[in-house]
Design an enzyme around this catalytic site. Structure first.
Site, PDB file in Angstrom:
ATOM      1  N   LYS A  28       0.920  -1.046  -0.106  1.00 33.55           N
ATOM      2  CA  LYS A  28       0.243   0.068  -0.126  1.00 33.55           C
ATOM      3  C   LYS A  28       0.751   1.181  -0.241  1.00 33.55           C
ATOM      4  O   LYS A  28       1.982   1.256   0.390  1.00 33.55           O
ATOM      5  CB  LYS A  28      -1.020   0.049   1.215  1.00 33.55           C
ATOM      6  CG  LYS A  28      -0.271   0.248   2.611  1.00 33.55           C
ATOM      7  CD  LYS A  28      -0.257   1.831   3.046  1.00 33.55           C
ATOM      8  CE  LYS A  28       0.723   1.846   4.220  1.00 33.55           C
ATOM      9  NZ  LYS A  28       1.570   2.630   4.360  1.00 33.55           N
ATOM     10  N   PRO A 113       9.317  -4.535  -0.111  1.00 32.51           N
ATOM     11  CA  PRO A 113      10.568  -4.078   0.734  1.00 32.51           C
ATOM     12  C   PRO A 113      10.089  -4.284   2.215  1.00 32.51           C
ATOM     13  O   PRO A 113       9.099  -3.740   2.541  1.00 32.51           O
ATOM     14  CB  PRO A 113      11.171  -2.802   0.295  1.00 32.51           C
ATOM     15  CG  PRO A 113      10.527  -2.446  -0.910  1.00 32.51           C
ATOM     16  CD  PRO A 113       9.334  -3.399  -1.101  1.00 32.51           C
ATOM     17  N   ALA A 115      10.121  -2.713   5.974  1.00 32.98           N
ATOM     18  CA  ALA A 115      10.365  -1.406   6.810  1.00 32.98           C
ATOM     19  C   ALA A 115      10.587  -0.177   5.451  1.00 32.98           C
ATOM     20  O   ALA A 115      11.285   0.616   5.832  1.00 32.98           O
ATOM     21  CB  ALA A 115      11.546  -1.381   7.900  1.00 32.98           C
ATOM     22  N   GLY A 116       9.622  -0.191   4.514  1.00 37.82           N
ATOM     23  CA  GLY A 116       9.757   0.782   3.444  1.00 37.82           C
ATOM     24  C   GLY A 116       8.694   1.657   3.257  1.00 37.82           C
ATOM     25  O   GLY A 116       8.730   2.555   2.514  1.00 37.82           O
ATOM     26  N   GLY A 117       7.704   1.479   4.514  1.00 34.60           N
ATOM     27  CA  GLY A 117       6.643   2.408   4.599  1.00 34.60           C
ATOM     28  C   GLY A 117       5.667   1.929   3.475  1.00 34.60           C
ATOM     29  O   GLY A 117       4.543   2.698   3.001  1.00 34.60           O
ATOM     30  N   LEU A 118       5.721   0.723   2.915  1.00 38.01           N
ATOM     31  CA  LEU A 118       4.612   0.209   1.923  1.00 38.01           C
ATOM     32  C   LEU A 118       3.616  -0.918   2.588  1.00 38.01           C
ATOM     33  O   LEU A 118       3.282  -1.689   2.097  1.00 38.01           O
ATOM     34  CB  LEU A 118       5.526  -0.722   0.875  1.00 38.01           C
ATOM     35  CG  LEU A 118       6.357   0.534   0.010  1.00 38.01           C
ATOM     36  CD1 LEU A 118       7.360  -0.299  -0.918  1.00 38.01           C
ATOM     37  CD2 LEU A 118       5.446   1.575  -0.686  1.00 38.01           C
ATOM     38  N   GLY A 121       4.966  -5.917   5.884  1.00 36.28           N
ATOM     39  CA  GLY A 121       4.556  -6.760   7.295  1.00 36.28           C
ATOM     40  C   GLY A 121       3.399  -6.832   7.259  1.00 36.28           C
ATOM     41  O   GLY A 121       2.689  -7.882   7.580  1.00 36.28           O
ATOM     42  N   ASP A 155      -2.365  -1.072   9.878  1.00 39.82           N
ATOM     43  CA  ASP A 155      -2.477  -1.045   8.458  1.00 39.82           C
ATOM     44  C   ASP A 155      -3.235  -2.467   7.867  1.00 39.82           C
ATOM     45  O   ASP A 155      -3.416  -2.609   6.761  1.00 39.82           O
ATOM     46  CB  ASP A 155      -1.074  -1.068   7.722  1.00 39.82           C
ATOM     47  CG  ASP A 155      -0.477   0.501   7.925  1.00 39.82           C
ATOM     48  OD1 ASP A 155      -1.433   1.228   8.196  1.00 39.82           O
ATOM     49  OD2 ASP A 155       0.736   0.437   7.594  1.00 39.82           O
TER      50      ASP A 155
HETATM   51  O1  C5P Z   1      -0.191  -0.525  14.277  1.00 41.12           O
HETATM   52  P1  C5P Z   1       1.557  -0.608  13.978  1.00 41.12           P
HETATM   53  O2  C5P Z   1       2.075  -1.672  14.931  1.00 41.12           O
HETATM   54  O3  C5P Z   1       1.756  -0.752  12.546  1.00 41.12           O
HETATM   55  O4  C5P Z   1       2.138   0.666  14.568  1.00 41.12           O
HETATM   56  C1  C5P Z   1       3.483   0.540  14.846  1.00 41.12           C
HETATM   57  C2  C5P Z   1       3.804   1.851  15.728  1.00 41.12           C
HETATM   58  O5  C5P Z   1       3.743   3.009  14.899  1.00 41.12           O
HETATM   59  C3  C5P Z   1       3.130   2.105  16.618  1.00 41.12           C
HETATM   60  O6  C5P Z   1       3.565   1.489  17.904  1.00 41.12           O
HETATM   61  C4  C5P Z   1       3.079   3.590  16.956  1.00 41.12           C
HETATM   62  O7  C5P Z   1       4.567   3.969  17.584  1.00 41.12           O
HETATM   63  C5  C5P Z   1       3.225   4.207  15.676  1.00 41.12           C
HETATM   64  N1  C5P Z   1       1.748   4.608  15.163  1.00 41.12           N
HETATM   65  C6  C5P Z   1       1.334   5.609  15.657  1.00 41.12           C
HETATM   66  N2  C5P Z   1      -0.017   5.956  15.322  1.00 41.12           N
HETATM   67  C7  C5P Z   1      -0.583   5.420  14.421  1.00 41.12           C
HETATM   68  C8  C5P Z   1      -0.179   4.230  13.799  1.00 41.12           C
HETATM   69  C9  C5P Z   1       1.076   3.928  13.962  1.00 41.12           C
HETATM   70  O8  C5P Z   1       1.981   6.329  16.484  1.00 41.12           O
HETATM   71  N3  C5P Z   1      -1.841   5.598  14.014  1.00 41.12           N
END
Ligand code: C5P
Length: 318
Positions: A28, A113, A115-118, A121, A155
């Site tokens: 995404k 990738p 940890a790419g922001g996509l 995981g 996500d």
């Molecule tokens: O939900 P997820 O495990 O992907 O989020 C990873 C980390 O990203 C969270 O522990 C938090 O630090 C940050 N995050 C956030 N606000 C969001 C989504 C993620 O601060 N809405």
């Protein structure tokens, strides 16, 4: 709660008893990401528009006597395959929730990738839920799967549904967005990943003392999606985490500039980065932008993709 994509979209092909299940799941990008205040639970309130693009991972689940995970492709060797892996956590969660033994041999073929922001995981977690759901024939509804998905990550529910959707709450509350046509993207993949919590923390640091407005998505972006207007969409792309990602990884600014000089209709860091996405006018225009990015060497690799595409789907039996 019944979502519009609920039962109608459940695809459970008639698989033979204990046949392997292969699931394809997309990456995404966030076309818009507005970050609100930090909540007491450690998450930030968001208003985001998710868009699923045609970079895919594949998860295959086979019958087994225990739960195992193997992988190949992007990041193989660097990604931990122990119980902390989101794929195994997803399978275990589903097993506990449905009272089934967590028995499956899972194989992950990775192209997205890490940890790419996509949401790579998150995509794998969603695919594991769909694959084990089909393998174990749990009979769960799509909304029950979505609830389990939300427990695995903000996500993950979007990776189940795909398409284009508005995400609110911490990103897990989804509303479909009407999007006309197909958009062409170039994705510049940086060397190494960025930690999502670190990027959110940097965002908080950069705006310390500045009042944070309630997050909402710009009307111009929704209108551009509704009409399929790529020029307007390019102008409306926005990410509140971009400055934070660039602050932690300054070379991203050069990547953004290179794509703009190559005539991209718009560009932005995807999610928490460090992948950068560029909107092209056409598939041919996407090739031009990709060539320009490759030539400068500001990123590790460049991929082309289109969106929107469907979320995690069973595509075959092994
Ligand atoms: O939900 P997820 O495990 O992907 O989020 C990873 C980390 O990203 C969270 O522990 C938090 O630090 C940050 N995050 C956030 N606000 C969001 C989504 C993620 O601060 N809405």
């Amino acid at each position: 709660m019944t979502e519009p994509w609920d039962e109608a979209e459940i695809e459970r092909p008639r698989l033979g008893r204990a046949a392997p299940v292969r699931v394809r799941v997309p990456a995404k990008i966030n076309l818009h990401l507005q970050v609100g205040d930090l909540r007491p639970d450690g998450y930030h309130e968001l208003a985001t528009v998710y868009h699923a693009v045609s970079l895919f991972d594949e998860v295959t689940a086979r019958p087994g006597d225990t739960l195992t995970l193997t992988m190949e492709g992007e990041g193989a060797g660097s990604l931990s395959l122990d119980e902390s892996n989101l794929v195994l956590r997803a399978a275990r969660l589903l097993a506990v929730h449905t009272g089934r033994p967590a028995h499956a041999r899972i194989h992950l073929r990775k192209h997205i990738p890490i940890a790419g922001g996509l949401a790579g995981g998150s995509a794998d977690a969603a695919a594991a839920l769909v694959a084990c759901d089909a393998l174990w024939q749990t009979g769960l509804s799509r909304s029950e799967l979505a609830e389990l998905a939300a427990g695995l990550g903000s996500d993950v529910p979007f990776s189940l549904v795909g398409g284009t959707a508005l995400g609110t709450g911490r990103g897990e509350v989804l509303t479909p967005v009407l999007a006309r046509g197909r958009f062409h993207w170039v994705v510049a993949i940086a060397d190494g990943g960025l930690s999502t919590p670190a990027v959110y923390a940097e965002c908080d640091r950069l705006r310390d003392g500045i009042p944070v407005p309630e997050p909402r998505v710009a009307d111009a972006l929704m209108a551009a999606l509704r009409t399929g207007d790529a020029d307007a969409l390019g102008a409306a792309l926005h990410n509140d985490l971009q400055d934070a990602a660039c602050s932690l990884r300054p070379p991203l600014r050069e990547t953004l500039q290179t794509g703009a000089q190559a005539g991209a209709l718009g560009s932005l860091v995807s999610g928490s980065g460090p992948s950068v996405v560029f909107l092209a006018r056409s598939p041919e225009h996407a090739i031009d932008i990709a060539v320009a990015l490759s030539a400068t060497g500001t990123c590790r690799s460049v991929r082309r993709a289109h969106g929107p595409v469907a979320g995690a789907r069973v595509v075959g039996d092994g």
